[in-house]
Design an enzyme around this catalytic site. Structure first.
Site, PDB file in Angstrom:
ATOM      1  N   GLY A 120      62.740  40.454  50.335  1.00  0.00           N
ATOM      2  CA  GLY A 120      61.738  40.342  49.269  1.00  0.00           C
ATOM      3  C   GLY A 120      60.609  39.381  49.598  1.00  0.00           C
ATOM      4  O   GLY A 120      59.896  38.929  48.707  1.00  0.00           O
ATOM      5  N   ASP A 172      55.463  50.145  57.166  1.00  0.00           N
ATOM      6  CA  ASP A 172      56.673  49.351  57.424  1.00  0.00           C
ATOM      7  C   ASP A 172      57.672  50.128  58.268  1.00  0.00           C
ATOM      8  O   ASP A 172      58.274  49.596  59.206  1.00  0.00           O
ATOM      9  CB  ASP A 172      57.346  48.961  56.106  1.00  0.00           C
ATOM     10  N   SER A 208      63.182  45.974  53.367  1.00  0.00           N
ATOM     11  CA  SER A 208      63.586  47.293  52.844  1.00  0.00           C
ATOM     12  C   SER A 208      63.511  48.356  53.937  1.00  0.00           C
ATOM     13  O   SER A 208      64.442  49.152  54.104  1.00  0.00           O
ATOM     14  CB  SER A 208      62.732  47.688  51.640  1.00  0.00           C
ATOM     15  N   ASP A 264      46.439  51.424  54.125  1.00  0.00           N
ATOM     16  CA  ASP A 264      47.287  52.570  54.509  1.00  0.00           C
ATOM     17  C   ASP A 264      47.106  53.749  53.551  1.00  0.00           C
ATOM     18  O   ASP A 264      46.974  54.887  53.978  1.00  0.00           O
ATOM     19  CB  ASP A 264      48.775  52.171  54.672  1.00  0.00           C
ATOM     20  N   SER A 299      76.954  45.062  51.950  1.00  0.00           N
ATOM     21  CA  SER A 299      75.928  44.225  52.573  1.00  0.00           C
ATOM     22  C   SER A 299      76.261  42.756  52.375  1.00  0.00           C
ATOM     23  O   SER A 299      76.594  42.328  51.262  1.00  0.00           O
ATOM     24  CB  SER A 299      74.554  44.515  51.965  1.00  0.00           C
ATOM     25  N   HIS A 317      46.167  46.824  52.700  1.00  0.00           N
ATOM     26  CA  HIS A 317      45.768  47.714  51.607  1.00  0.00           C
ATOM     27  C   HIS A 317      44.833  48.813  52.114  1.00  0.00           C
ATOM     28  O   HIS A 317      43.927  49.241  51.386  1.00  0.00           O
ATOM     29  CB  HIS A 317      45.112  46.928  50.454  1.00  0.00           C
TER      30      HIS A 317
END
Ligand code: ADP
Ligand code: MG
Length: 409
Positions: free
Chosen positions: A143, A198, A149, A53, A84, A51
């Site tokens: 998830g 990420d 992601s 970034d 996928s 927390h």
């Protein structure tokens, strides 16, 4: 004696070349031609720096051995067609010219968004000039806070960059541009808030290192993190806890940090990290913001401490710093969850040198630094504690600092 079905569940890890070959064969069966290539991008864990970034802070992610593969080939009609293995029966088909906020919806936004943003940024190319057929398969848990992601958007953009001939992936500066394109794809098309850590991990990490990312200017440094040489392992616990409120809580914490920065008269909380913390806290007019600022400032300090320890080869000594990070996230920033606290507590009692939640919180995953020969035992204890608390059994994997995304076949 425990029954075999009550043992800790480990995520399987297969050779990436074998998975890529199988994916290429599957592509050929479905599409009717061989793919031009197969590209991979990894998931990540953040070792420390949570927390921070969106406060222009420092974070220290590392790439996982688990990755997302994209087998791909070009097509002449300006469309993106994607399948996928993790979303069977949900194929995506969209004209790249139509890609925009929420279009296409769902997982296609990460894939189509990445290709569209690359085309928008590439000189002399328009969205009608390129089309892509893509087949996706991933062993990054989806998830779980391990960044499936970004593994998806980044593996896709590597494929498109290679096939288009833009060649940005060939040097670190170009990879920084790919990071920016993927961040835009996630924020603007998939409409998921993300600060860029990420995507930087998926595209800029190197094996055997954690990535020190300065979120103020996007600069990176490779920090040696050799677990094997120190007989250590980094155990990842996917708590499988639902985190349905995390979006609103994330926005709330972010807004709190912005309000604190305004109150302090600075552009971001990064600007107060070197001032005495007590003085900074006393200057805040709203008491409710104090714990948020205390977390952000102390967490950036902990990132610096961990980097210094790793550079000095004192890897075991990062344990207490990981513990302190968890306490700060739990008590000051209030983004933990009972599953995360249980995983961290049990891992510590079972012999971990340090443990913390990782990722945004409210669920997702925790990490524990453990002696290599104790990893299985620590996992079994965490598993047993979840069973005793009647929680869903967690999933486990071992994080080896791995390479960034690249072409596999
Ligand atoms: P995390 O990044 O922590 O795994 P997110 O909620 O940010 O969690 O991203 C998960 C979403 O990313 C999924 O709901 C899906 O839309 C997309 N996604 C990730 N991996 C895949 C995959 N292999 N196939 C299809 N969609 C995926
Ligand atoms: Mg994500």
């Amino acid at each position: 004696m425990s029954a075999p079905t009550d043992a800790a569940q480990w995520y399987p890890l297969r050779r990436v070349e074998d998975r890529a070959r199988e994916l290429a064969d599957h592509y050929a069966e479905v599409v009717g031609t061989r793919p031009t290539g197969v590209w991979a991008a990894p998931g990540r864990v953040n070792l420390i720096g949570e927390h921070v970034d969106y406060n222009d802070g420092l974070c220290l992610p590392m790439a996982l051995p688990q990755n997302t593969l994209v087998a791909a080939g070009t097509r002449g009609d300006g469309r993106l067609v994607a399948h996928s293995a993790q979303r069977p029966g949900e194929p995506v088909e969209v004209a790249l010219a139509d890609v925009g906020p929420g279009r296409p919806p769902g997982w296609g936004g990460y894939v189509a968004g990445a290709v569209a943003m690359l085309l928008d940024g590439a000189e002399g190319l328009g969205r009608n000039d390129f089309g892509l057929t893509a087949m996706v398969d991933s062993d990054v848990p989806v998830g779980a806070g391990l960044s499936s992601s970004a593994a998806l958007s980044c593996s896709t953009i590597l494929a498109a960059d290679d096939l288009l001939g833009t060649g940005w992936a060939t040097d670190d500066g170009g990879r920084g541009r790919l990071v920016d394109a993927c961040v835009r794809a996630e924020n603007e098309v998939a409409q998921a808030p993300t600060g860029g850590m990420d995507q930087a991990a998926a595209l800029r990490c190197t094996a055997g290192h954690a990535l020190l990312l300065d979120c103020r200017d996007g600069c990176v440094e490779q920090v040696p993190f050799d677990l094997v040489a120190h007989d250590l392992a980094l155990l990842v616990v996917d708590t499988r806890a639902e985190h349905s409120h995390s979006g609103g809580e994330y926005a709330n914490r972010r807004a709190g940090c912005e309000a604190a920065a305004r109150d302090l008269g600075v552009a971001s909380l990064r600007e107060v990290v070197d001032a005495p913390l007590d003085e900074t806290l006393n200057r805040l007019s709203d008491n409710a913001l104090k714990p948020l600022v205390r977390h952000v400032v102390s967490e950036i300090g902990r990132v610096r401490d961990v980097v210094d320890l790793l550079r000095a080869g004192r890897v075991r000594e990062i344990g207490p710093v990981l513990d302190a990070s968890h306490v700060s996230l739990r008590d000051d920033y209030r983004v933990s969850a009972k599953e995360l606290d249980l995983a961290v507590y049990t891992a510590r009692v079972a012999g971990a040198l340090g443990a913390r939640m990782t990722g945004g919180g409210f669920g997702g995953s925790a990490i524990a630094l453990v002696p290599a020969d104790a990893a299985t035992e620590v996992a079994e204890h965490v598993h047993a504690s979840f069973t005793a608390a009647r929680l869903r059994p967690p999933g486990f994997l071992l994080a080896q600092p791995s390479a960034a995304g690249h072409r596999v076949l």
